[in-house]
Structure formats: C-alpha cells, structure tokens
Enzyme design. Structure first.
Site, short mmCIF file in Angstrom:
data_model
loop_
_atom_site.label_atom_id
_atom_site.label_comp_id
_atom_site.label_asym_id
_atom_site.label_seq_id
_atom_site.Cartn_x
_atom_site.Cartn_y
_atom_site.Cartn_z
N ASN A 199 -7.09 -1.11 13.92
CA ASN A 199 -8.70 -1.18 13.80
C ASN A 199 -9.04 -2.39 12.96
O ASN A 199 -10.09 -2.41 12.22
CB ASN A 199 -8.96 0.11 13.12
CG ASN A 199 -8.30 0.15 11.64
OD1 ASN A 199 -7.43 -0.66 11.17
ND2 ASN A 199 -8.74 1.25 10.96
N ASP A 233 0.82 -1.23 0.07
CA ASP A 233 0.01 -0.08 0.13
C ASP A 233 0.85 1.37 -0.12
O ASP A 233 2.07 1.19 0.02
CB ASP A 233 -0.98 -0.10 1.08
CG ASP A 233 -0.28 -0.44 2.74
OD1 ASP A 233 0.90 -0.24 2.51
OD2 ASP A 233 -0.91 -0.62 3.52
N GLU A 274 -9.49 -0.51 5.11
CA GLU A 274 -10.19 -0.04 6.31
C GLU A 274 -11.48 -1.04 6.80
O GLU A 274 -12.13 -1.59 5.68
CB GLU A 274 -10.33 1.37 6.42
CG GLU A 274 -9.22 2.03 5.89
CD GLU A 274 -8.10 2.05 7.09
OE1 GLU A 274 -7.87 1.38 8.04
OE2 GLU A 274 -7.34 3.35 7.16
N HIS A 307 -7.50 -3.38 10.15
CA HIS A 307 -7.25 -3.18 8.68
C HIS A 307 -6.03 -4.22 8.29
O HIS A 307 -5.31 -4.54 9.11
CB HIS A 307 -7.09 -1.88 8.23
CG HIS A 307 -5.76 -1.20 8.47
ND1 HIS A 307 -5.63 0.21 8.50
CD2 HIS A 307 -4.61 -1.76 9.07
CE1 HIS A 307 -4.24 0.49 8.68
NE2 HIS A 307 -3.72 -0.92 9.04
#
Ligand code: PGA
Length: 232
Positions: free
Chosen positions: A129, A62, A136, A131
């Site tokens: 979180n 990413d 996400e 991800h």
C-alpha cells in the site's frame, strides 16, 4: 532518488555485499533495519559474506502490538533473519517495549534514542500500500515515532510472518526520523510490488503513498530486482 536494479538471483548478494561495505570494522554506525520477507535473503547474504554488527547500533524499524515472543513480531524476525546469523551481537540493539504504559512515552523514549546521533542508514521495505515501516497511507513527512492503526494489508503481513493473532496496531519510527537518515535504501523485490513501485517512482509525492517522500531525500536509493521494476 536513484534506482538500482539487479537480476532476481543477483539482488540479495548485491545488497548483502553493499551492507558489508557500509559497516566496516571499527566504524561506529547507527542503522535502522526493516523486517519482513523482502530483506531476509539480503541479510542472509550479508552474514554469509562475513558481515558483522560489532560496531553497529541496530534500531528496529517497527513493531506489532503482539505479546513478547510472538513469532510474528518484528524483533523475533530480526533475530531469526539477521542477529542469529551474525558471529556476535550488535554493539547495541534498540527495540520497542510494546507492553510499556503509556505507549506514547515509549514512543518518545525511542525517538530520543534515534535523535541522540541520528541514523547513518535506514534500510526499508515497501508495503503493497506504499507504506514504509508502519507509516500507512495518510502519513505526512513530519510524523513522529508513534502508535498506529494498521491497514488491512499490514495486518495480513503479520499473519504471513507467523503471528498467532492478527494485530490491529503497531509502533513505527515516524517519517520524520526516517527521512532524517543520512542514507536510505528502499528494498523492493517481486512482481507483486511492481505497480506500487511504479507509483513511488512516478506518481505524486505525498501522504497517499508515504514512500514517495523518499524522492525528496538527497541520498535515497531504490534497490530492486528486475521483476519489481516492470510496470504492470
Ligand atoms: P514484505 O513487507 O517485505 O514482507 O513484502 C514489506 C512491508 O510491508 O513493509
């Protein structure tokens, strides 16, 4: 999904040695590499253990939408934490051109490069979180490589990595291509990841915790250190 646990100090050498074994001389491999704090000591152990990327096509997982050269960018982290430690460059290096226009075309270009041979291995970190990459919460299992709006905790990560300004967006390999990898290693360290790792391993499988989809993959392993595996 298998869980392998190592002591805090044994974790990085174990992952490094596993990666050395996964990339034998003369064998063409296509591997996606996460960046961030988690994999850094494992990549250092890989390089210190004689690891080389001469036969490996490296795919960056990413990238933040930050200007070229920004120290918080993932390509910069990959260079610092892995590529510069290896004796020679990788067979090929696939990164994102976040200045391309339109960005959707750049995402499709990257996805075509992924699909032209697939991934032998995806090395992932776990977001606080849930991800993976920048997929996400809310990301379905079939999402493509795409531009995403970043969750506040992911924006904070960029600052932690040295970004000169907080990015609000990024590009990530989508869940579809990650889950299509022949093998997946989810690297998780530290007690601050224990609660989310517990959710990944035991909670519902679904887009609220994108990493939970790895439980449906036939060949995914969580490689964690002990502090990350003690639920709190
Ligand atoms: P970290 O980030 O390795 O820096 O904790 C992981 C992630 O958010 O994907």
């Amino acid at each position: 999904m298998k869980l392998e646990t190592f002591g805090r100090n044994e974790w990085a050498p174990a992952v490094g040695a596993r990666l050395v074994a996964f990339l034998p001389d003369g064998r063409h491999r296509r591997v996606c590499f996460a960046t961030g704090s988690t994999p850094e000591p494992a990549y250092a152990a890989f390089a210190a253990g004689g690891g080389a990327l001469d036969d490996t096509e490296v795919f960056l997982l990413d990238e933040f939408l930050l200007p070229r050269g920004d120290p918080g960018r993932c390509d910069e982290m990959l260079a610092r934490s892995l590529l510069e430690l290896c004796p020679s460059p990788p067979l090929a290096l696939h990164t994102f051109d976040v200045s391309a226009e339109p960005l959707d075309d750049e995402c499709r270009r990257y996805e075509r490069e992924l699909d032209a041979g697939g991934l032998d291995l995806a090395i992932l970190g776990l977001g606080a979180n849930g991800h993976i990459g920048m997929n996400e919460p809310g990301s379905a299992a079939d999402t493509p490589t795409r531009v995403v709006d970043l969750h506040p905790t992911t924006q904070q990560n960029a600052a932690r990595y040295g970004a000169t300004s907080p990015p609000s967006r990024g590009i990530t390999i989508g869940m579809r291509a990650v889950l299509a990898a022949a093998e997946i290693w989810l690297l998780v360290t530290g007690e601050h990841k224990a609660a989310i790792l517990n959710q990944v391993l035991t909670g519902p499988i679904g887009p609220d915790v994108p990493a939970s989809f790895l439980r449906d993959h036939p060949n995914a392993i969580v490689i964690a250190d002990e502090p990350a595996t003690i639920p709190r």
